[in-house]
Design an enzyme around this catalytic site. Sequence first.
Site, PDB file in Angstrom:
ATOM      1  CD  GLU A   1      -3.166   0.877   2.061  1.00  0.00           C
ATOM      2  OE1 GLU A   1      -3.738   1.857   2.553  1.00  0.00           O
ATOM      3  OE2 GLU A   1      -3.552  -0.295   2.245  1.00  0.00           O
TER       4      GLU A   1
ATOM      5  CG  ASP B   1      -2.816  -0.822   5.431  1.00  0.00           C
ATOM      6  OD1 ASP B   1      -1.633  -1.209   5.366  1.00  0.00           O
ATOM      7  OD2 ASP B   1      -3.133   0.337   5.747  1.00  0.00           O
TER       8      ASP B   1
ATOM      9  CE1 TYR C   1      -3.272  -1.589   9.062  1.00  0.00           C
ATOM     10  CE2 TYR C   1      -5.217  -1.936  10.424  1.00  0.00           C
ATOM     11  CZ  TYR C   1      -4.629  -1.444   9.276  1.00  0.00           C
ATOM     12  OH  TYR C   1      -5.403  -0.795   8.335  1.00  0.00           O
TER      13      TYR C   1
END
Length: 712
Positions: free
Chosen positions: A8, A104, A305
């Site tokens: 990403e 992601d 994350y």
Amino acid sequence: MKSLIIAEKPSVGRDIANTLNINEKRNGYFENNKYIVTWALGHLVTNATPEQYDASYKEWKLNDLPIIPNKMKTIVISKTRKQFSTVQSLINNNKVKDIIIATDAGREGELVARLILDKAHNKKPTKRLWISSVTNKAIKEGFNKLQDGRKFNNLYHAALARSEADWIVGINATRALTTKYDAQLSLGRVQTPTIQLVQMRQNEINHFKPQTYYTMKLNAAGLTFHCTKPQSHPDKTVLESIKKAIDGQSGHIASISKTHKKAYPQQLYNLTDLQQDAYKRFHLGPKETLNTLQTLYERHKLVTYPRTDSNYLTDDMVDTLKDRLKAIMATSLKDMAKAQMSQTFSSKQRFVNNNKVSDHHAIIPTEVRPDINQLSQRESKIYMMIAQRYLENLMPPHEYEAIAIELKVGQHTFTFKDKVTTKLGFKAIYENKESINTQIDQLQKGTKLNVTKILIEEHETTAPPYFNEGSLLKAMESPQKFFDLSDKKHDKTLKDTGGIGTVATRADIIEKLFNMNAIEARDGKIKVTSKGKQILELAPQKLTSPLLTAEWEEKLLLIEQGKYNASQFISEMKAFTNQVVNEIKESEQNYKHDNLTTTECPTCGKFMIKVKTKNGQMLVCQDPQCKTKKNVQRKTNARCPNCHKKMTLFGRGKDAVYRCVCGHTETQAQMDKRHKNKKSDKVNKKDLKKYMNNDEGIENNPFQDALKGLKF
């Protein structure tokens, strides 16, 4: 033949390349004999604008609405076109056999990759890398467990449906409101209920009437006992009669109870909890906290994350707990962390629950040892918050005795309550000794005590506090606590779907509302502006309720699960949009600029509007088709030489003046002279000019692109 990996962001692409030894650097990608790794820059592809369907839509007209395309189009974002071309050529390269999606792990990450693949007309098979941290270990484990890309088709359908529905409703509602009332107004299924949430709290405070009540307590044997019947009373004479009845009497202990109890630490952090705590402790806004987390996650590889709504871990992570403990031993928590290494951890830990983890687990440290000296002050603070919360949850519970003593004085009962620590447990992080109350040990049932003082105290109920950025974020997560919803099913829907917005979008929504001058913060208190109040009055009622976004999220979740058709969802959104536009068209209400000034716009001559931004004030032309803006004041990073607080900039160019709350004032020339030997701190003419010439726009102005070229 090779596999093409699409990350990403460039930073994640580099991490994957380093981990997999993909060392041959090319223009926009890395390559070796097995893999090619490239990246997006966030989104490379987005929804087309109305004028890209029909050039006549460039001019905003109420009669053109609603604009509902039969088939939605996408376009390559102009500023990232070069990288898209690189990715597209790699997708269609004959030496590429398949695609590994490494964006992601979540709904929006899936959308980023799928829009690129769709735009590039990809026909090759896909695999999915699904990881929650970007450490070498996590990446290697993820590549050993690659999943079939088709498994995530429903996730993509949900993401695409959300994107298209937001476009259809948002574009039409905003254009309808703006053209109807000749003002820059915006509506959205998340932002409008958020304004309503702030307004409801404001109304609650405005309508609050304080109530006086009284309590009674007495002192005996050095302890304070509180009256239990009644605990409080609005009529002072009731307590005065009790005081009169017991005045001069001694009491005896009717009972003593000691109950052994355990207290556990707060749950592991999800994003909202962390943002709220960071605001309380360091006054960091939600967006600032999220940006710091992203840096800790992507650049430093120190945390997992960040965009997660879970407070739990999955059982497959239990084996990694000690490795993470070893990492935080590089911090001031070293001794506490080391002491836990002898423990045995299992899937029975209270923070392990597979059923309470959807896409991502709680935010915890990775196995990477931090070098605190290499982190910024803000990064260090956020990392230590996460590390400490993680350590607390691995430590034993806090144990104590809950003590309750009933004192009988005449016919009336008074109670003393206390807690005596027996084992510090996780609280050893904050405290260094166990508490002892020797007075209590000397007491037993039947002991007579002399009453030394009887007090009646007056109290007053207080209004609920105004929202701040931290508490508003939490309220968006649980709006059912604030909105009066008659149907209990709606309460459950809001709770189950996570409230207004998502953990990934709430900070941006709050920031956007500040920038569009719908809400403002005074001394940390968030209030709705006049513009925000009028938006609520002019908006169709369903757009002001959180139920709309809850219903959307409920159906999007069903789409993810393959239980609802995405095309049916879009059809419903189109019908809803028709209703919204018609309601706005038929409205007979008016919009009033009550922040209108007597300053004439230098471009068109109309009076300008004073707008408060998060960092200052500016003047904006009231005419939506005239984009003229002028700075009035702006908080800078320049520090006062006397009190070292940030100074506020007034004016521009040679007339620019810096003022501090302590009264110190400097001209631009004086500022330049003072900082000539402090280049890193200097607010120089070049930077000032860059700021002044940057369209003099509101920071992150949500209307800047949407309203350019607007004509009526």
